[in-house]
Design an enzyme around this catalytic site. Structure first.
Site, mmCIF file in Angstrom:
data_model
loop_
_atom_site.group_PDB
_atom_site.id
_atom_site.type_symbol
_atom_site.label_atom_id
_atom_site.label_comp_id
_atom_site.label_asym_id
_atom_site.label_seq_id
_atom_site.Cartn_x
_atom_site.Cartn_y
_atom_site.Cartn_z
ATOM 1 N N GLN A 79 -1.269 -7.192 -8.693
ATOM 2 C CA GLN A 79 0.140 -7.564 -8.884
ATOM 3 C C GLN A 79 0.280 -8.251 -10.248
ATOM 4 O O GLN A 79 -0.611 -8.967 -10.686
ATOM 5 C CB GLN A 79 0.614 -8.483 -7.749
ATOM 6 C CG GLN A 79 0.534 -7.851 -6.361
ATOM 7 C CD GLN A 79 1.531 -6.696 -6.160
ATOM 8 O OE1 GLN A 79 2.465 -6.515 -6.941
ATOM 9 N NE2 GLN A 79 1.318 -5.910 -5.121
ATOM 10 N N ASP A 108 2.242 -0.434 1.243
ATOM 11 C CA ASP A 108 2.545 -0.805 -0.158
ATOM 12 C C ASP A 108 2.193 0.364 -1.078
ATOM 13 O O ASP A 108 1.238 0.286 -1.856
ATOM 14 C CB ASP A 108 1.747 -2.069 -0.528
ATOM 15 C CG ASP A 108 2.057 -2.558 -1.936
ATOM 16 O OD1 ASP A 108 3.038 -2.080 -2.547
ATOM 17 O OD2 ASP A 108 1.305 -3.414 -2.437
ATOM 18 N N CYS A 120 7.778 -0.567 -5.061
ATOM 19 C CA CYS A 120 8.104 -0.746 -6.481
ATOM 20 C C CYS A 120 9.112 0.318 -6.914
ATOM 21 O O CYS A 120 9.291 0.545 -8.112
ATOM 22 C CB CYS A 120 6.838 -0.693 -7.338
ATOM 23 S SG CYS A 120 5.857 0.795 -7.060
ATOM 24 N N CYS A 154 13.420 -13.710 -27.385
ATOM 25 C CA CYS A 154 12.270 -13.283 -28.188
ATOM 26 C C CYS A 154 12.725 -12.666 -29.506
ATOM 27 O O CYS A 154 13.598 -11.805 -29.527
ATOM 28 C CB CYS A 154 11.458 -12.252 -27.387
ATOM 29 S SG CYS A 154 10.075 -11.584 -28.328
HETATM 30 C C1 LIG Z 1 1.262 -0.633 -5.387
HETATM 31 S S1 LIG Z 1 -0.471 -0.594 -5.260
HETATM 32 C C2 LIG Z 1 -0.704 -1.791 -3.998
HETATM 33 C C3 LIG Z 1 -2.102 -2.302 -3.807
HETATM 34 C C4 LIG Z 1 -2.245 -3.559 -2.944
HETATM 35 N N1 LIG Z 1 -1.442 -3.510 -1.753
HETATM 36 C C5 LIG Z 1 -1.926 -4.792 -3.756
HETATM 37 O O1 LIG Z 1 -0.879 -5.422 -3.519
HETATM 38 O O2 LIG Z 1 -2.716 -5.165 -4.631
HETATM 39 C C6 LIG Z 1 -0.733 0.951 -4.508
HETATM 40 C C7 LIG Z 1 -2.145 1.272 -4.135
HETATM 41 O O3 LIG Z 1 -2.158 2.595 -3.586
HETATM 42 C C8 LIG Z 1 -3.350 3.230 -3.985
HETATM 43 N N2 LIG Z 1 -3.122 4.695 -3.871
HETATM 44 C C9 LIG Z 1 -2.518 5.514 -4.769
HETATM 45 N N3 LIG Z 1 -2.465 6.765 -4.277
HETATM 46 C C10 LIG Z 1 -3.028 6.732 -3.046
HETATM 47 C C11 LIG Z 1 -3.268 7.704 -2.048
HETATM 48 N N4 LIG Z 1 -2.903 8.968 -2.231
HETATM 49 N N5 LIG Z 1 -3.866 7.324 -0.901
HETATM 50 C C12 LIG Z 1 -4.244 6.027 -0.707
HETATM 51 N N6 LIG Z 1 -4.040 5.064 -1.628
HETATM 52 C C13 LIG Z 1 -3.449 5.401 -2.784
HETATM 53 C C14 LIG Z 1 -3.600 2.725 -5.393
HETATM 54 O O4 LIG Z 1 -4.971 2.852 -5.748
HETATM 55 C C15 LIG Z 1 -3.133 1.271 -5.281
HETATM 56 O O5 LIG Z 1 -4.212 0.432 -4.940
#
Ligand SMILES: C[S@@+](CC[C@H](N)C(=O)[O-])C[C@H]1O[C@@H](n2cnc3c(N)ncnc32)[C@H](O)[C@@H]1O
Length: 409
Positions: A242, A337, A363, A59
């Site tokens: 994602q 996740d 992540c 790039c």
């Molecule tokens: C890495 S994302 C994964 C979401 C889903 N598994 C996906 O692949 O699309 C983490 C998720 O955790 C949720 N999250 C963040 N803090 C949280 C908490 N304290 N309790 C429950 N969920 C939470 C976020 O809103 C988000 O949707």
């Protein structure tokens, strides 16, 4: 006399590190470099002896833009380095695991980007924030983004004169959806009648699927659908997704493999159903997620879909109120996740509950390794780890892993 530095390794941010430690951005192990030392960081770097892994960045904006950190390295080098980051994080906890081959998303596959847009004296400026600065770098031929997102940059620019302030930049998140472009803006002027009208007109004029302003939906011309398996979900504005569709598929395949044969699955940190809804083709699923708007979207997606097994949802803060052993006992597989902080509190309860299988998507290799150690101490085997690189050319590393309860536990 000019001081030379030998780069020994890359740090977690992708910077080269020499003895000291001295940090030298955009250098590679084995290189000898010189430059101006400011504190512990080298600037105005000259590469005296280049690595044979050094390549010409694809790039033309790479030098100024903060979007990528590793375009100066060969693809194989970056892939090996990301696997090594995970291996090292595990080793720091005294662990090792079989590593599956890394999956890397192709160029120009990111389906979502947050673009900074600023009003200037001459008009507007849109792009990514520059390296370690507040400047904005234009991204007219970005190698990360799906071309449809780049084509949408003028839409983001058009919003600045309507609702941007002269002081700060708007953060405009553009997401590709089945209904068209889904646009979520943060950092703009407070909404009032005239602004709302102007934004609704802009939604029409640019043919957007949806436009939201600081979380409030201004107009929705077409449902901004994301498809998870056979289910069509309309996520709330700016909800987690994602980064690439193919990366999502790679993670999903790992989750499906890890939980194969399970009849009752609990999906923790479930988002809008990325894993829950495809899992429901073969298993009953309980999806738990902190954001109620996301569980509602997931539930509606499930209700509209044909042929799925039962999916229940629960909005719950899993850091403060993790699922307890008596709530976990009816599930034969768990999908986990969490955000970057990992899932320490939930893992403590899983260690007690002892479900047969845990599919862990992470992540952050450091918090993953911490949680992995706790599961292994509780009687699990870390059977495999698969690195999935949705953030090509960045220092960011993601993975999927399978934990199985040891028969004797
Ligand atoms: C890495 S994302 C994964 C979401 C889903 N598994 C996906 O692949 O699309 C983490 C998720 O955790 C949720 N999250 C963040 N803090 C949280 C908490 N304290 N309790 C429950 N969920 C939470 C976020 O809103 C988000 O949707």
């Amino acid at each position: 006399m000019t001081q030379h530095y030998s780069i020994l390794r890359l740090g977690h941010q992708g910077d080269g590190i020499a003895d000291g430690p001295i940090y030298a951005p955009r250098t590679l192990p084995g290189e000898v470099v010189s430059g101006t030392l400011v504190g512990q960081v080298l600037s105005d770097i000259r590469v005296e002896t280049p690595s044979d892994q050094r390549v010409k960045a694809p790039c033309r904006h790479y030098k100024a833009c903060g979007g990528c950190q590793l375009q100066h390295a060969a693809d194989d080098f970056v892939a090996d380095w990301k696997v090594e980051v995970v291996r090292n994080a595990l080793a720091a906890q005294g662990l090792e695991a079989p590593m599956r081959p890394i999956y890397t998303s192709p160029e120009r596959s990111r389906r979502r980007a947050t673009i900074a847009v600023r009003r200037t004296k001459k008009g507007t400026m849109a792009g990514f924030h520059g390296r370690a600065s507040d400047t904005i770098t234009e991204i007219s031929d970005c190698h990360l983004l799906d071309p449809a997102l780049i084509a949408a940059v003028p839409v983001a620019e058009a919003l600045a004169p309507l609702g941007g302030s002269r002081k700060g930049a708007l953060a405009v998140t553009l997401t590709l959806s089945e209904g068209g472009l889904d646009v979520a803006v943060k950092g703009g002027k407070p909404l009032d009648g005239p602004l709302e009208l102007a934004l609704a007109q802009a939604t029409e004029a640019h043919g957007l699927a949806r436009l939201s302003w600081d979380g409030e939906v201004i107009a929705s011309r077409h449902a901004p659908v994301q498809r998870f398996g056979v289910a069509a979900v309309v996520p709330p504005p700016g909800a987690f997704l994602q980064a690439t569709k193919d990366g999502e598929q790679a993670l999903l395949q790992a989750v499906l493999q890890a939980t194969k044969g399970a009849k009752r699955v609990v999906d923790l940190f479930a988002g809008c159903g990325t894993f829950s809804l495809p899992l429901a083709e073969d298993a009953e699923v309980h999806a738990v997620e902190g954001e109620a708007l996301m569980t509602t979207a997931l539930d509606q997606g499930w209700r509209r879909a044909q042929g799925l097994k039962r999916v229940t949802t629960e909005a719950r803060d899993l850091y403060r109120r993790p699922l307890m052993p008596d709530e976990l006992k009816n599930f034969d597989a768990v999908v986990l996740d969490p955000p970057r902080a990992g899932a320490e509190a939930q893992v403590a309860e899983l260690a007690q509950a002892q479900p047969a299988v845990i599919a862990y998507i992470s992540c952050n290799p450091v918090t993953f390794a911490r949680d992995a150690k706790n599961l292994i101490n509780a009687g699990y085997t870390l059977e495999w780890v698969q690195v999935v690189d949705q953030f090509r050319w960045s220092s960011h590393t993601e993975l999927a892993a399978r934990f199985a309860l040891n028969p004797a536990s």
